[in-house]
Design a protein around this motif. Structure first.
Motif, mmCIF file in Angstrom:
data_model
loop_
_atom_site.group_PDB
_atom_site.id
_atom_site.type_symbol
_atom_site.label_atom_id
_atom_site.label_comp_id
_atom_site.label_asym_id
_atom_site.label_seq_id
_atom_site.Cartn_x
_atom_site.Cartn_y
_atom_site.Cartn_z
ATOM 1 N N ASN A 221 0.759 -1.280 0.131
ATOM 2 C CA ASN A 221 -0.082 -0.095 0.006
ATOM 3 C C ASN A 221 0.838 1.425 -0.033
ATOM 4 O O ASN A 221 0.235 2.355 -0.005
ATOM 5 N N LEU A 222 2.324 1.339 -0.013
ATOM 6 C CA LEU A 222 3.142 2.307 -0.027
ATOM 7 C C LEU A 222 3.270 2.954 -1.233
ATOM 8 O O LEU A 222 3.185 2.286 -2.282
ATOM 9 N N SER A 223 2.991 4.214 -1.464
ATOM 10 C CA SER A 223 3.355 4.921 -2.657
ATOM 11 C C SER A 223 4.673 5.007 -3.067
ATOM 12 O O SER A 223 5.486 5.758 -2.171
ATOM 13 N N ILE A 224 5.026 4.761 -4.254
ATOM 14 C CA ILE A 224 6.563 4.760 -4.667
ATOM 15 C C ILE A 224 6.944 6.298 -4.771
ATOM 16 O O ILE A 224 8.149 6.376 -4.404
ATOM 17 N N ASP A 225 6.116 7.209 -5.082
ATOM 18 C CA ASP A 225 6.253 8.573 -5.146
ATOM 19 C C ASP A 225 6.325 9.285 -3.795
ATOM 20 O O ASP A 225 6.948 10.301 -3.881
ATOM 21 N N LYS A 226 5.790 8.565 -2.876
ATOM 22 C CA LYS A 226 5.546 9.374 -1.512
ATOM 23 C C LYS A 226 6.372 8.865 -0.597
ATOM 24 O O LYS A 226 6.173 9.055 0.699
ATOM 25 N N THR A 227 7.109 7.903 -0.673
ATOM 26 C CA THR A 227 7.866 7.164 0.357
ATOM 27 C C THR A 227 9.267 7.032 0.153
ATOM 28 O O THR A 227 9.946 6.974 -0.784
ATOM 29 N N ILE A 228 10.045 7.280 1.349
ATOM 30 C CA ILE A 228 11.504 7.232 1.445
ATOM 31 C C ILE A 228 11.809 6.178 2.460
ATOM 32 O O ILE A 228 11.342 6.351 3.704
ATOM 33 N N PHE A 229 12.918 5.468 2.408
ATOM 34 C CA PHE A 229 13.336 4.564 3.506
ATOM 35 C C PHE A 229 14.741 5.259 3.940
ATOM 36 O O PHE A 229 15.455 5.850 3.275
ATOM 37 N N ILE A 230 14.649 4.982 5.351
ATOM 38 C CA ILE A 230 16.016 5.328 5.899
ATOM 39 C C ILE A 230 16.548 4.087 6.714
ATOM 40 O O ILE A 230 16.069 3.924 7.476
ATOM 41 N N TYR A 231 17.667 3.720 6.107
ATOM 42 C CA TYR A 231 18.134 2.139 6.521
ATOM 43 C C TYR A 231 19.279 2.420 7.351
ATOM 44 O O TYR A 231 20.309 2.845 6.873
ATOM 45 N N ASN A 232 19.296 1.912 8.669
ATOM 46 C CA ASN A 232 20.177 2.216 9.489
ATOM 47 C C ASN A 232 21.203 0.875 9.447
ATOM 48 O O ASN A 232 21.051 -0.238 9.702
ATOM 49 N N TYR A 233 22.575 1.282 9.112
ATOM 50 C CA TYR A 233 23.471 -0.276 8.793
ATOM 51 C C TYR A 233 24.459 -0.004 9.833
ATOM 52 O O TYR A 233 25.321 0.978 9.704
ATOM 53 N N SER A 234 24.843 -1.228 10.802
ATOM 54 C CA SER A 234 25.799 -1.254 11.591
ATOM 55 C C SER A 234 26.258 -2.737 11.778
ATOM 56 O O SER A 234 27.336 -2.612 12.464
ATOM 57 N N ILE A 235 25.774 -3.773 11.078
ATOM 58 C CA ILE A 235 26.100 -4.943 11.311
ATOM 59 C C ILE A 235 25.628 -5.745 10.076
ATOM 60 O O ILE A 235 24.564 -5.229 9.548
ATOM 61 N N LYS A 236 25.917 -6.939 9.966
ATOM 62 C CA LYS A 236 25.255 -7.670 8.849
ATOM 63 C C LYS A 236 23.833 -7.869 9.033
ATOM 64 O O LYS A 236 23.246 -7.988 10.107
ATOM 65 N N ASP A 237 23.280 -7.628 7.956
ATOM 66 C CA ASP A 237 21.757 -7.749 8.284
ATOM 67 C C ASP A 237 20.946 -8.552 6.808
ATOM 68 O O ASP A 237 21.301 -8.256 5.651
ATOM 69 N N ASP A 238 20.367 -9.749 7.037
ATOM 70 C CA ASP A 238 20.045 -10.452 6.062
ATOM 71 C C ASP A 238 18.793 -10.120 5.314
ATOM 72 O O ASP A 238 18.501 -10.531 4.065
ATOM 73 N N TYR A 239 18.378 -9.002 5.655
ATOM 74 C CA TYR A 239 17.264 -8.369 4.972
ATOM 75 C C TYR A 239 17.895 -7.397 4.138
ATOM 76 O O TYR A 239 16.977 -6.535 3.387
ATOM 77 N N LEU A 240 19.105 -7.070 3.994
ATOM 78 C CA LEU A 240 19.501 -5.711 3.230
ATOM 79 C C LEU A 240 19.287 -5.852 1.931
ATOM 80 O O LEU A 240 18.768 -4.948 1.267
ATOM 81 N N GLU A 241 19.417 -6.871 1.091
ATOM 82 C CA GLU A 241 19.090 -7.208 -0.299
ATOM 83 C C GLU A 241 17.698 -6.939 -0.635
ATOM 84 O O GLU A 241 17.303 -6.360 -1.603
ATOM 85 N N ASP A 242 16.778 -7.517 0.225
ATOM 86 C CA ASP A 242 15.430 -7.376 -0.002
ATOM 87 C C ASP A 242 15.146 -5.890 0.020
ATOM 88 O O ASP A 242 14.225 -5.468 -0.894
ATOM 89 N N ILE A 243 15.682 -4.976 1.025
ATOM 90 C CA ILE A 243 15.378 -3.591 1.228
ATOM 91 C C ILE A 243 15.838 -2.921 -0.245
ATOM 92 O O ILE A 243 15.196 -2.074 -0.607
ATOM 93 N N LEU A 244 17.046 -3.349 -0.738
ATOM 94 C CA LEU A 244 17.578 -2.738 -1.643
ATOM 95 C C LEU A 244 16.632 -2.858 -3.111
ATOM 96 O O LEU A 244 16.623 -2.217 -4.006
ATOM 97 N N ASP A 245 16.159 -4.203 -3.240
ATOM 98 C CA ASP A 245 15.151 -4.453 -4.219
ATOM 99 C C ASP A 245 13.802 -3.651 -4.143
ATOM 100 O O ASP A 245 13.145 -3.604 -5.232
ATOM 101 N N MET A 246 13.394 -3.084 -3.216
ATOM 102 C CA MET A 246 12.472 -2.157 -3.111
ATOM 103 C C MET A 246 12.297 -0.862 -3.907
ATOM 104 O O MET A 246 13.482 -0.372 -4.012
ATOM 105 N N PRO A 247 11.288 -0.685 -4.564
ATOM 106 C CA PRO A 247 11.305 0.290 -5.599
ATOM 107 C C PRO A 247 10.836 1.843 -5.198
ATOM 108 O O PRO A 247 10.534 2.630 -5.841
ATOM 109 N N TYR A 248 11.536 2.130 -3.972
ATOM 110 C CA TYR A 248 11.370 3.313 -3.241
ATOM 111 C C TYR A 248 12.602 3.982 -3.210
ATOM 112 O O TYR A 248 13.841 3.658 -3.391
ATOM 113 N N LYS A 249 12.554 5.398 -3.069
ATOM 114 C CA LYS A 249 13.707 6.166 -2.603
ATOM 115 C C LYS A 249 14.394 5.626 -1.559
ATOM 116 O O LYS A 249 13.762 5.537 -0.345
#
Length: 559
Positions: A221-249
């Motif tokens: 339900n998220l709008s591609i044009d109105k959504t921004i991710f802020i991803y905090n990285y400090s250690i290995k994360d199994d979900y990193l590539e899944d997040i990268l594949d998401m179509p949002y800024k």
């Protein structure tokens, strides 16, 4: 979706028994090799078995993907009933009668492997006795409007219906990254921006207001044009590539990663997670913009990309096909674009938060009455070099028998055993003057800063070091280690006192001088006060939101 392991999405983050006693779970990737457990613990004072109401095991029909459960109490004993008529395969109930004194209640949704009981996924749902309890808990989590309204960057143009998804692997209380995520959330909410928190692991008391990361990855339900991710990285994360594949800024905030070598002796598993995190650091270059907490961390990031590209070149040159010709590897070089990296300190509204925190006066008086307080604040992990602090304190007591060493923060288990060994080498008098304050409130922490004569950190590895900034805010003179693997000297700049080596005698003499000479102490504090101006809430919050909106508007002049 690339997620391959089983996971669950809970449709309700919380329930209140006076409004609703049931909840729903969507299961994904479940198969015959896994089963579901609903476990329960009270958020306040959880303990096994005294405050562990019970757990329930369910075998899942492979055709069932959306399940509902009802929570009930029968003769003071907790019960989960499957609305879908799933049988309880196994259960355990405490002998203690529960009902009124266990709320709010943490319901853990756990997916395990049948073969070895390994946990492959875990998330939680909070159950309140009534809606008023939830509102009270939410008030605790949400900042009052008046705390930060004077720091609102009103000159910025806030787009309507902007959604900011703040993502972090671990959201824990009294942790710098978790606190920064909470400050981001609070600041954005006060701007009228819709902000949500997403974490893999989360303290129970925050889960009602924090989604699991898989909730985000499955949200359509998220709008591609109105959504921004802020991803905090400090250690290995199994979900990193899944997040990268998401179509949002997407914005990555790199906090730095602790040197694995400093952890390996005490925690090989954590060291390996840090190593893997560094090995995969190049991946965040795929984000639209990168924030870092210091120049030191920016250098770590840039050097890591250079090392990755060099290793990749060697790998490409060494690989050949059957005909003897060069083959192309799957990986490609990463272009280092320093223009899309910006230093944003990991504090946004800390001045306002501390100004609105009531100091525990009695706690502070008790601490001051014990002597001249030398204070350390931070997680007591191996890279913090608490053993070096003990050496300094040993020398300090020779010239100032009235000194007290107060160590504030959680402690790593294996490292704790090592420190116990070090402390056992001290005299009884020395032992009596060392205070371990692992579980103190924010009110008590403020009092501890105010009661201290000197703040000290001899850490070998710091991406930023928030306690240094906090000590500056409370006008406590600071002694820190000057080392290339720490941003302490960058944060202090020309303020505070920096130790270039581990000479315990000279450091102790400097600490004692700061404790005993008011004139010298005031001089150092005046330098720190001037440096502190660079970290005003208004400046930091505007810088952060301006950068965020720069990504949203694709502003080429973001710096």
């Amino acid at each position: 979706m690339k997620i391959e392991k089983p996971f669950a999405v809970i449709k309700d983050k919380y329930i209140s028994l006076d409004q609703k006693d049931s909840f729903s779970i969507d299961l994904c990737n479940m198969d015959k090799d896994h089963f579901l457990v609903l476990d329960t613990y009270p958020i306040k004072n959880p303990a096994h078995p005294q405050r562990h109401p019970g757990w329930f095991k369910f075998m899942i029909d492979n055709n069932k993907r959306s399940l509902s459960f009802r929570l009930n109490f029968v003769n003071g004993k907790i019960q989960f009933m499957s609305v879908d008529k799933l049988a309880i395969a196994e259960s355990w109930l405490s002998n203690v009668t529960y009902e009124d004194n266990i709320f709010p209640l943490n319901i853990r949704v756990v997916i395990r492997k049948k073969i070895n009981n390994e946990i492959v996924f875990e998330t939680t749902l909070i159950c309140y006795k009534n809606l008023n309890d939830y509102i009270e808990h939410k008030t605790y989590f949400e900042l009052p409007q008046n705390i930060i309204e004077e720091y609102l960057p009103v000159r910025l143009i806030i787009p309507e219906k902007l959604n900011v998804c703040i993502i972090l692997k671990n959201f824990y209380d009294n942790d710098a990254i978790g606190y920064f995520a909470w400050e981001m959330y609070s600041l954005l909410k006060k701007q009228g921006i819709n902000a949500e928190l997403y974490a893999v692991n989360c303290d129970d008391k925050f889960r009602s207001f924090t989604h699991h990361v898989t909730d985000l990855l499955t949200d359509e339900n998220l709008s591609i044009d109105k959504t921004i991710f802020i991803y905090n990285y400090s250690i290995k994360d199994d979900y990193l590539e899944d997040i990268l594949d998401m179509p949002y800024k997407k914005i990555a905030y790199f906090h730095g990663i602790t040197n694995p070598q400093s952890l390996r002796v005490f925690d090989a598993e954590l060291a390996e997670e840090c190593k893997s995190g560094l090995d995969e650091l190049y991946k965040i270059n795929g984000f639209d913009f990168i924030m870092v907490n210091s120049r030191h961390t920016k250098d770590v990031y840039s050097k890591n990309l250079k090392k990755y590209n060099e290793s990749l070149s060697i790998l490409n040159e060494s690989q050949t096909n059957d005909a003897g010709g060069k083959i192309k590897t799957v990986n490609e070089k990463v272009d280092t674009d320093l223009e899309k990296i910006k230093i944003i300190p990991p504090v946004l509204i800390s001045e306002a938060l501390w100004n609105n925190t009531q100091s525990d006066g009695q706690f502070g008086k008790s601490l001051s009455a014990m002597g001249d307080v030398l204070l350390f604040v931070g997680r007591m992990f191996p890279h913090k070099k608490i053993e070096d602090l003990l050496n300094v304190f040993h020398e300090l007591l020779k010239i100032n028998p009235n000194a007290i060493l107060a160590l504030v923060g959680g402690m790593h288990n294996s490292y704790q055993k090592y420190l116990k060994y070090k402390i056992d080498q001290l005299t009884e008098t020395e032992k009596e003057r060392i205070l371990f304050l692992q579980q103190i409130s924010r009110n008590q922490l403020k009092a501890a800063y105010q009661a201290s004569k000197v703040f000290i950190t001899l850490s070998d590895d710091e991406g930023f070091c928030v306690p240094i900034l906090e000590a500056m805010r409370f006008h406590v003179p600071i002694v820190a280690k000057k080392v290339s693997t720490s941003a302490a000297d960058e944060l202090l700049k020309d303020a505070g006192k920096l130790a270039a080596d581990n000479d315990a005698v000279s450091i102790a003499e400097e600490v004692n001088k700061l404790m005993k000479s008011n004139k010298y102490r005031e001089k150092i504090v005046s330098y720190q006060d001037k440096r502190l101006v660079e970290f005003s809430d208004e400046k930091l919050s505007i810088n952060f939101i301006d950068s965020l909106l720069g990504v949203y508007y694709k502003n080429e002049n973001i710096d």
